[in-house]
Design an enzyme around this catalytic site. Sequence first.
Site, mmCIF file in Angstrom:
data_model
loop_
_atom_site.group_PDB
_atom_site.id
_atom_site.type_symbol
_atom_site.label_atom_id
_atom_site.label_comp_id
_atom_site.label_asym_id
_atom_site.label_seq_id
_atom_site.Cartn_x
_atom_site.Cartn_y
_atom_site.Cartn_z
ATOM 1 N N TRP A 157 0.849 -1.189 0.000
ATOM 2 C CA TRP A 157 0.000 0.000 0.000
ATOM 3 C C TRP A 157 0.892 1.250 0.000
ATOM 4 O O TRP A 157 1.182 1.829 1.049
ATOM 5 C CB TRP A 157 -0.916 -0.013 1.234
ATOM 6 N N HIS A 175 -6.528 2.483 2.377
ATOM 7 C CA HIS A 175 -7.698 1.610 2.249
ATOM 8 C C HIS A 175 -8.712 2.015 3.321
ATOM 9 O O HIS A 175 -8.415 2.855 4.173
ATOM 10 C CB HIS A 175 -7.322 0.122 2.365
ATOM 11 N N ARG A 201 -3.298 6.087 -3.067
ATOM 12 C CA ARG A 201 -2.046 5.322 -3.068
ATOM 13 C C ARG A 201 -1.063 5.971 -4.031
ATOM 14 O O ARG A 201 -1.456 6.413 -5.125
ATOM 15 C CB ARG A 201 -2.297 3.873 -3.506
ATOM 16 N N GLN A 215 -13.234 2.805 -1.983
ATOM 17 C CA GLN A 215 -13.366 1.431 -1.501
ATOM 18 C C GLN A 215 -14.633 1.349 -0.663
ATOM 19 O O GLN A 215 -15.130 2.367 -0.165
ATOM 20 C CB GLN A 215 -12.175 1.034 -0.609
ATOM 21 N N VAL A 258 -6.381 -10.443 8.153
ATOM 22 C CA VAL A 258 -7.347 -11.540 8.084
ATOM 23 C C VAL A 258 -6.619 -12.877 8.067
ATOM 24 O O VAL A 258 -5.469 -12.971 7.634
ATOM 25 C CB VAL A 258 -8.256 -11.448 6.827
ATOM 26 N N ALA A 300 -14.333 -9.805 7.188
ATOM 27 C CA ALA A 300 -14.194 -8.447 6.659
ATOM 28 C C ALA A 300 -13.908 -8.547 5.170
ATOM 29 O O ALA A 300 -13.419 -9.571 4.673
ATOM 30 C CB ALA A 300 -13.055 -7.720 7.359
HETATM 31 C C1 FA5 Z 1 -7.189 -3.808 0.473
HETATM 32 O O1 FA5 Z 1 -7.147 -2.615 0.320
HETATM 33 C C2 FA5 Z 1 -7.713 -4.435 1.743
HETATM 34 N N1 FA5 Z 1 -7.882 -3.422 2.716
HETATM 35 C C3 FA5 Z 1 -9.010 -5.175 1.428
HETATM 36 C C4 FA5 Z 1 -9.460 -6.071 2.533
HETATM 37 C C5 FA5 Z 1 -10.362 -5.587 3.481
HETATM 38 C C6 FA5 Z 1 -8.950 -7.354 2.630
HETATM 39 C C7 FA5 Z 1 -10.783 -6.432 4.516
HETATM 40 C C8 FA5 Z 1 -9.375 -8.169 3.652
HETATM 41 C C9 FA5 Z 1 -10.280 -7.691 4.578
HETATM 42 P P1 FA5 Z 1 -6.513 -4.347 -1.980
HETATM 43 O O2 FA5 Z 1 -5.307 -3.517 -2.029
HETATM 44 O O3 FA5 Z 1 -6.488 -5.616 -2.749
HETATM 45 O O4 FA5 Z 1 -6.943 -4.694 -0.514
HETATM 46 O O5 FA5 Z 1 -7.764 -3.455 -2.501
HETATM 47 C C10 FA5 Z 1 -9.082 -3.921 -2.417
HETATM 48 C C11 FA5 Z 1 -9.854 -3.536 -3.671
HETATM 49 O O6 FA5 Z 1 -9.758 -2.127 -3.884
HETATM 50 C C12 FA5 Z 1 -9.299 -4.154 -4.953
HETATM 51 O O7 FA5 Z 1 -9.827 -5.446 -5.157
HETATM 52 C C13 FA5 Z 1 -9.783 -3.179 -5.991
HETATM 53 O O8 FA5 Z 1 -11.137 -3.431 -6.311
HETATM 54 C C14 FA5 Z 1 -9.695 -1.862 -5.265
HETATM 55 N N2 FA5 Z 1 -8.420 -1.195 -5.573
HETATM 56 C C15 FA5 Z 1 -7.217 -1.400 -5.015
HETATM 57 N N3 FA5 Z 1 -6.266 -0.613 -5.557
HETATM 58 C C16 FA5 Z 1 -6.899 0.130 -6.495
HETATM 59 C C17 FA5 Z 1 -6.461 1.144 -7.409
HETATM 60 N N4 FA5 Z 1 -5.198 1.570 -7.449
HETATM 61 N N5 FA5 Z 1 -7.388 1.682 -8.252
HETATM 62 C C18 FA5 Z 1 -8.659 1.278 -8.183
HETATM 63 N N6 FA5 Z 1 -9.141 0.335 -7.353
HETATM 64 C C19 FA5 Z 1 -8.267 -0.243 -6.506
#
Ligand code: FA5
Length: 332
Positions: A157, A175, A201, A215, A258, A300
Site C-alpha cells: 500500500w 484503504h 495510493r 473502496q 485476516v 471483513a
Molecule cells: C485492500 O485494500 C484491503 N484493505 C481489502 C481487505 C479488506 C482485505 C478487509 C481483507 C479484509 P486491496 O489492495 O487488494 O486490498 O484493494 C481492495 C480492492 O480495492 C481491490 O480489489 C480493488 O477493487 C480496489 N483497488 C485497489 N487498488 C486500487 C487502485 N489503485 N485503483 C482502483 N481500485 C483499486
Amino acid sequence: MSEKNIKELDDIKQQALLGLSSLGSVDQLENWRVRYLGRKGDLTNVLRGISNLPIDDRKIVGSKANKLRIYLEEEYQVNLSKIKSGNLDIQDAIDITLPGRKVKMGRLHPSTTMIREIIQAFNEMGFQTVEGDEIELEKYNFDMLNIPADHPARDQWDTIWIDSDQHDDLLLRTHTSPMQARVMEKNDPQVRVIVPGKCYRYEATDATHEWHFNQIEGLAVDTNITFADLKGTLYEFVKKIFGPSRKVRFRCDFFPFVEPGVDMSIDWNGRWIEIMGAGMVHPKVLEAVGYDTEKYTGFAFGMGPERISMLQNEITDIRHFYSNDLRFLSQF
Ligand code: FA5
C-alpha cells in the site's frame, strides 16, 4: 419664499429620476411624462405659480424650473429611444417566438451511483453504513491491522504521507480498513457495518489502477461467525449487483489483518477481474480493540466500486472516472 419653491423643485427632480430608473416600456414612460411634464404635471404646476411670486423670487425659481423642464424633457427623449431600440423594454426584449431549449441537468457521478447501489445491497442484508476520515493515523491504517512498521506488507500500500509540524504519523488512508479498528474500538459486538470512502495510493496508474479511488469496507463480528457466512454474504451481494448467473471465484490471498484471506474475482468475458479482498478477521486485530477472541469471530472485506462499475458497464479504463470528460460522465 423662493427657498420653499427651490426645495420643491429639488424634490420633483429626485422623484422623477427615481421613477425613471424603474421604467421598462413606452406606456410606463408616457405615464411618467404626464406626471412630471404634462399639463397638470408637478413641474407645470410650479411653473404656473411663478407669476404669484415676488419679483426677485420669480427670476430665481423661474430659471431653475425651466432648466429642470429642459433636463427632464431630454431624459424623456433619451429613455424613449433606449426603450424603442430594445435596450430597456424588458417585455419587448423577450422573443416569445424563440423555440424552447432543454435545460441541461446534472447527474450523479458513476462512482456515486455504484457506491449507492452496493450500499443498498448490504443495507438490505442488515449492514449499517458508517464513514471515516480520509486523513488517517498510521496507527489505524497499519499498526492496529497487524501491519507493524517493519512489515513487508506495507509496501503493498504505497502511502502518501502528510507533512505536518505536529505529527509525523499522518497519511492519506490507503484503504478503508482502518475503520474496522475505529468501529470496533467504539462498539461492543455485534458489529455489522459497511464503510464507503475515498482512498489514496502513491502508485502508477493504468487501466485498472488509479492513484485515488473508492473502496467499500465491510465488517461483521459476532459469536459463531464462520467463513461460510462470509461466502454466503458475498455470493448474495454478487447476485444483487450482477444477477444470479455471474461466475465468481475465491482464491487464497494474504492480508495481515485476516486469516484465512481470500480475494474474490468476477468473470468478465472469460477473464477473472479481482474486485475485492476478504477474510476472517485476524485474532490480533480483535485483541487490539479489546474483543474476547474466544467468544467472537468476524469476517471483513474491502472492494473497489469503480472496478465493479467497470464490470457492470463495460468500461475499459478506470482513469475515465476522474478525467472529467462529459462524453464519458453523461453516459451513466
Ligand atoms: C485492500 O485494500 C484491503 N484493505 C481489502 C481487505 C479488506 C482485505 C478487509 C481483507 C479484509 P486491496 O489492495 O487488494 O486490498 O484493494 C481492495 C480492492 O480495492 C481491490 O480489489 C480493488 O477493487 C480496489 N483497488 C485497489 N487498488 C486500487 C487502485 N489503485 N485503483 C482502483 N481500485 C483499486
